[in-house]
Design an enzyme around this catalytic site. Structure first.
Site, PDB file in Angstrom:
ATOM      1  CB  CYS A   1      -0.956   0.076   1.189  1.00  0.00           C
ATOM      2  SG  CYS A   1      -1.979  -1.220   1.261  1.00  0.00           S
TER       3      CYS A   1
ATOM      4  CG  HIS B   1      -3.128   3.464   2.927  1.00  0.00           C
ATOM      5  ND1 HIS B   1      -3.404   3.153   1.689  1.00  0.00           N
ATOM      6  CD2 HIS B   1      -3.260   2.350   3.684  1.00  0.00           C
ATOM      7  CE1 HIS B   1      -3.888   1.897   1.664  1.00  0.00           C
ATOM      8  NE2 HIS B   1      -3.707   1.286   2.691  1.00  0.00           N
TER       9      HIS B   1
ATOM     10  CG  ASN C   1      -6.594  -0.663   1.753  1.00  0.00           C
ATOM     11  OD1 ASN C   1      -5.847  -0.163   0.892  1.00  0.00           O
ATOM     12  ND2 ASN C   1      -6.075  -1.169   2.834  1.00  0.00           N
TER      13      ASN C   1
END
Ligand code: UT7
Length: 327
Positions: A114, A254, A284
């Site tokens: 990520c 994030h 996500n």
């Protein structure tokens, strides 16, 4: 003399198919109320079977090229951050090159889960600073739906597919990226990982039936590490840029869990309104998450030329990174 690197354009792409929480209720033992209160996620996008990571990436790249007002031939480097490459090799960046017609670019991928988009941005910054490359296309793209265990309620409600892109170039008169930080801690590799499918546990009928080719996550430990690492990364970059959170027009974190973002906002003593949050619509999307959010912030006028913004990310590895940018 090192050159500064500025973001001169952004783009993003999300697949058309929307997967809602109520649809997930029919797939695993979960409910909309649990997902919304524990994560903030309401829906996510899922790519078609025939739509690969490089397709998502190329669509985001085309939007960024248009936003920057350049031609694909001006791009001399393409870096794709992904954990879901079309194939082990060639790199996804090579497929993107062909799809967008950037014939003069060198191409490679970066693996930092990520955190990948900010790792790739920092690499791009170095290439521009030293003068080896002039116009760099940085992409965060992931098709996580192919590595999610759709029978595991602990993870399948969290993730989605998408891509975001930025064009970086030296812009005379702009300070661009002011400070960056990257960090990793491999001793926590097993709290967020895919055990199977690599050379250690290659794909076999056994590994496939055990779902070992899908994401495994210790959610609580990952949550704790995410808050600590992102706060620390944010503070390191702000200190290096000699700025405080009061100087930041917009913070782009994030997009994993709204509670993580709220915890960071609380500890930074910054109102949540200054954070860009879109995980309610995309979930996500790994390397794409902060890249899609950056494009959304750009297109919705969350910052203007001269404003200072902070990007901060966290992911498997463990990895984390931050970047303070003069827009
Ligand atoms: O992108 C990389 C970074 N990733 C992250 O940052 C993710 C970090 N972790 C998180 O966001 C959170 O830990 C989760 C959203 C994954 C989980 O939230 P939590 O508040 O930490 O829940 P938990 O794992 O402690 O589970 C609480 C309960 C458990 O039941 P019991 O044992 O208390 O009876 C779980 O089995 O919730 C249960 N549960 C669910 N219930 C309904 C777990 N997943 C679900 C679900 N629906 N989807």
């Amino acid at each position: 003399m090192l050159r500064s690197a500025s973001v001169i354009g952004t783009g993003s792409y999300a697949p058309k198919r929307v997967l809602t929480n109520s649809e997930l209720e029919r797939m695993v033992d979960t409910n909309d109320e649990w997902i919304v209160t524990r994560t903030g996620i309401r829906e996510r996008r899922i790519a078609d079977a025939g739509e690969s990571t490089s397709d998502l990436a190329a669509a985001a790249a085309k939007a960024a090229i248009e936003n920057a007002g350049i031609t694909p031939e001006e791009i001399d480097l393409i870096i794709v951050a992904t954990v879901t490459p079309d194939m082990f090799f060639p790199s996804t960046a090579c497929f993107v090159q062909t799809k967008i017609g950037a014939k003069k670019a060198a191409c490679f991928d970066v693996s930092a889960a990520c955190s990948g988009f900010l790792f790739a941005m920092d690499i791009a910054r170095q290439f521009i600073a030293t003068g080896t490359h002039n116009t760099v296309l940085v992409i965060g793209a992931d098709k996580l739906s192919t590595i999610v265990d759709w029978k595991d309620r602990n993870t399948c409600v969290l993730f989605g597919d998408g891509a975001g892109a930025a064009i970086l170039r030296h812009r005379p008169g702009s300070r661009g990226i002011l400070a960056t930080h990257m960090g990793s801690d491999g001793s926590y590799a097993d709290i967020l990982y895919i055990p199977g499918g690599g050379c250690l546990h290659p794909v076999t009928p056994e590994t496939t039936s055990e779902h070992s080719n899908t994401i495994k996550m210790n959610g609580r430990e990952t949550y704790k590490q995410a808050v600590t690492s992102m706060l620390s990364a944010a503070n390191i970059s702000m200190a290096a840029a000699q700025l405080t959170s009061d100087d930041l027009k917009c913070i782009i974190p994030h997009q994993a869990n709204l509670r993580i973002i709220e915890a960071i906002a609380d500890r930074m003593e910054v109102p949540l309104e200054r954070f860009l949050v879109n995980l309610d619509r995309y979930g996500n999307t790994s390397a794409a998450a902060v890249a899609i959010a950056l494009d959304e912030a750009n297109r919705t006028g969350r910052m203007h030329v001269g404003d200072t913004i902070l990007l901060v990310v966290f992911g498997g590895g463990l990895t984390w990174a931050s970047s303070v940018i003069e827009w």
